[in-house]
Design a protein around this motif. Structure first.
Motif, short mmCIF file in Angstrom:
data_model
loop_
_atom_site.label_atom_id
_atom_site.label_comp_id
_atom_site.label_asym_id
_atom_site.label_seq_id
_atom_site.Cartn_x
_atom_site.Cartn_y
_atom_site.Cartn_z
N CYS A 60 0.83 -1.19 0.00
CA CYS A 60 0.00 0.00 0.00
C CYS A 60 0.87 1.25 0.00
O CYS A 60 2.07 1.20 0.27
N LEU A 61 0.25 2.36 -0.31
CA LEU A 61 0.92 3.65 -0.28
C LEU A 61 1.32 4.01 1.16
O LEU A 61 0.71 3.52 2.13
N GLU A 62 2.31 4.87 1.28
CA GLU A 62 2.64 5.49 2.56
C GLU A 62 2.22 6.95 2.46
O GLU A 62 2.88 7.76 1.79
N THR A 63 1.10 7.27 3.09
CA THR A 63 0.52 8.60 2.92
C THR A 63 0.12 9.19 4.27
O THR A 63 -0.01 8.49 5.27
N ASP A 64 -0.07 10.51 4.26
CA ASP A 64 -0.57 11.25 5.41
C ASP A 64 -1.95 11.81 5.07
O ASP A 64 -2.29 12.00 3.89
N GLY A 65 -2.71 12.13 6.10
CA GLY A 65 -4.02 12.73 5.90
C GLY A 65 -4.97 12.27 6.99
O GLY A 65 -4.58 11.57 7.93
N ALA A 66 -6.23 12.65 6.86
CA ALA A 66 -7.23 12.28 7.85
C ALA A 66 -8.58 12.08 7.18
O ALA A 66 -8.89 12.73 6.18
N VAL A 67 -9.36 11.16 7.74
CA VAL A 67 -10.72 10.87 7.28
C VAL A 67 -11.61 10.70 8.51
O VAL A 67 -11.18 10.11 9.51
N ALA A 68 -12.84 11.22 8.43
CA ALA A 68 -13.79 11.07 9.53
C ALA A 68 -15.17 10.73 8.97
O ALA A 68 -15.52 11.16 7.87
N VAL A 69 -15.93 9.95 9.73
CA VAL A 69 -17.32 9.66 9.38
C VAL A 69 -18.18 9.84 10.63
O VAL A 69 -17.71 9.63 11.76
N ILE A 70 -19.43 10.22 10.42
CA ILE A 70 -20.36 10.46 11.52
C ILE A 70 -21.51 9.47 11.43
O ILE A 70 -22.10 9.28 10.35
N THR A 71 -21.82 8.83 12.56
CA THR A 71 -22.88 7.84 12.65
C THR A 71 -23.95 8.34 13.61
O THR A 71 -23.64 8.91 14.66
N THR A 72 -25.21 8.13 13.25
CA THR A 72 -26.32 8.48 14.13
C THR A 72 -27.45 7.48 13.90
O THR A 72 -27.31 6.53 13.12
N THR A 73 -28.57 7.66 14.59
CA THR A 73 -29.69 6.75 14.40
C THR A 73 -30.37 7.04 13.06
O THR A 73 -30.35 8.17 12.56
N THR A 74 -31.00 6.03 12.51
CA THR A 74 -31.70 6.19 11.23
C THR A 74 -32.85 7.18 11.37
O THR A 74 -33.13 7.95 10.44
N GLU A 75 -33.51 7.18 12.51
CA GLU A 75 -34.61 8.14 12.73
C GLU A 75 -34.09 9.57 12.68
O GLU A 75 -34.68 10.45 12.04
N ARG A 76 -32.98 9.81 13.34
CA ARG A 76 -32.40 11.16 13.35
C ARG A 76 -31.87 11.53 11.96
O ARG A 76 -31.89 12.70 11.57
N ALA A 77 -31.41 10.52 11.22
CA ALA A 77 -30.83 10.78 9.90
C ALA A 77 -31.84 11.33 8.90
O ALA A 77 -31.46 11.95 7.91
N LEU A 125 -3.87 0.75 -2.09
CA LEU A 125 -2.77 0.55 -3.02
C LEU A 125 -2.54 1.74 -3.93
O LEU A 125 -1.41 2.00 -4.35
N ASN A 126 -3.63 2.49 -4.24
CA ASN A 126 -3.51 3.50 -5.29
C ASN A 126 -4.06 4.88 -4.95
O ASN A 126 -3.53 5.87 -5.43
N GLU A 127 -5.13 4.95 -4.15
CA GLU A 127 -5.65 6.28 -3.81
C GLU A 127 -4.88 6.88 -2.64
O GLU A 127 -4.20 7.89 -2.78
N ALA A 128 -4.99 6.27 -1.48
CA ALA A 128 -4.28 6.72 -0.28
C ALA A 128 -4.44 5.67 0.80
O ALA A 128 -5.41 4.90 0.79
N TYR A 129 -3.50 5.66 1.73
CA TYR A 129 -3.59 4.74 2.87
C TYR A 129 -3.80 5.56 4.13
O TYR A 129 -2.86 6.14 4.69
#
Length: 402
Positions: free
Chosen positions: A219-236, A351-355
């Protein structure tokens, strides 16, 4: 047996920084990049960062094994007033698909309303994941690994890959096809690190880093950050985008896989595997689905050979049949309508976008079931996302279109 929390929670926001070649993110910091990713995920969901009241980490809250996330620091940095849930899964990248499941636990227990999962990675010259075992303090395991030259995950995975070749006749041509097939998915992705088409000659001309794995099998050796938010389906229902329902999620493994690439005491056939058989079984039991029901698979691809082994363990092909399945063109996005095929890592993967320790796979799974992916699978209802192979536990998640 249907999972008790099936479709009761959803991922509603995704956010990411730019991706940097290892070391090029400096003078940014891990917390700086994590904060940006979280704010972007909040904007994507249509909520204020002050509404976040839960953190569901993985990798033992390790920021790329090189640092630690601190909930209090992130709260202070982002102005989050209070938190009712903060927990982490063990393992490394093996927990990425399971972390939203951890968020579900907090949400269903009413400990929080909006839980964020974040990974931020920064590799400086003195801190590299590629040699993490070689740089580690002496231990019972390292006293075996270090003198053997097994100083990084790639060296250890190469042993598993070679065993699979010995048992099932797997060839390096299949590893090449995995790299090329997923590389073909990045030419239209502005943030991808590797976007140029990859010829056979270019692949075969790469230096061998850990036989049978060459440089592009890593895989690539990369820097960066990713975040995801989870909540209830009713609230969504009141938020900005169509939610990605968490239809099933499993996190664990079986003893025969154990410490995986950090332990060479596994018997056949577990040695030549990805350690996902147990997780796959649980996912299919939870949902009543199988591999043939999946529309896309975002498989953790820190090393090409481990994609092949996951295809076998999730049932896209039989055990030992990964070589022929891959060489048959069955993982290519261009062949997505072929009977029995499954487009794999439509974003290019680690392998190709980012790790970013697997988090880009979660984002792509969400975008596929939303119908907003760059390489969109038409009428995508179910997306499989995996975490690991890694030391147990590993994880898998099925996202469903709302």
């Amino acid at each position: 047996m249907t999972w008790v929390n099936q479709d009761k929670c959803a991922i509603v926001g995704v956010g990411a920084t730019d991706y940097y070649v290892r070391g090029k993110s400096w003078p940014r910091t891990i917390n700086d990049m994590a904060g940006e990713a979280i704010l972007k995920a909040c904007a994507d969901a249509g909520i204020s960062v002050k509404q976040i009241d839960g953190f569901a980490y993985y990798s033992t809250a390790g920021a790329g094994y090189l640092d630690k996330f601190d909930t209090a620091s992130l709260m202070e940095t982002l102005g989050i007033p209070e938190v009712g849930f903060s927990a982490t899964l063990t393992s490394g990248g093996g927990g990425v698909a399971g972390a939203p499941g951890l968020a579900v636990a907090g949400l269903m227990n009413e400990d929080c309303k909006y839980a964020v999962t974040v990974m931020s990675l920064q590799q400086l010259p003195q801190h590299r994941l590629g040699v993490v075992f070689g740089a580690a303090a002496p231990s019972a395991e390292n006293s075996f690994l270090q003198p053997s030259g097994l100083v990084g995950p790639g060296h250890l995975m190469s042993v598993l890959a070679r065993r699979h070749m010995h048992l099932y006749g797997t060839t390096r041509d299949a590893f090449k096809e995995i790299v090329q097939a997923t590389r073909a998915n990045t030419h239209n992705r502005p943030k991808a690190i590797r976007k140029e088409p990859l010829t056979d000659e270019q692949y075969w001309g790469q230096p061998m880093l850990a036989d049978p794995l060459c440089r592009l099998d890593f895989c690539l050796e990369t820097d960066g950050a990713v975040a995801v938010i989870t909540t209830t389906t009713e609230r969504a229902k009141d938020l900005r985008h169509k939610p990605a329902l968490i239809h099933g999620v499993a996190h664990g493994g079986q003893a025969e896989w154990g410490r995986a690439f950090a332990w060479m005491g596994m018997p056949d056939p577990y040695f030549a595997s990805s350690g996902h058989a147990y997780v796959a079984k649980r996912l299919w039991e939870q949902t009543g689905l199988s591999a043939k029901d999946m529309d896309v698979a975002e498989l953790y691809d820190h090393f090409s050979a481990m994609v092949l082994m996951q295809l076998e363990e999730y049932g896209f092909c039989e055990k030992g049949g990964g070589n022929d399945y891959v060489l048959g063109g069955n993982i290519r996005f261009a062949n997505r309508d072929k009977p029995g095929a499954i487009p794999v890592n439509t974003h290019g993967g680690n392998l190709n976008e980012a790790y970013i320790i697997g988090m880009t796979h979660v984002v792509e799974g969400v975008e596929q079931v939303r119908g907003t992916a760059i390489n969109q699978v038409e009428d995508c209802e179910f997306a499989l996302v995996t975490g690991g192979p890694a030391s147990l536990p590993v994880s898998g998640m099925i996202l469903r279109r709302a």
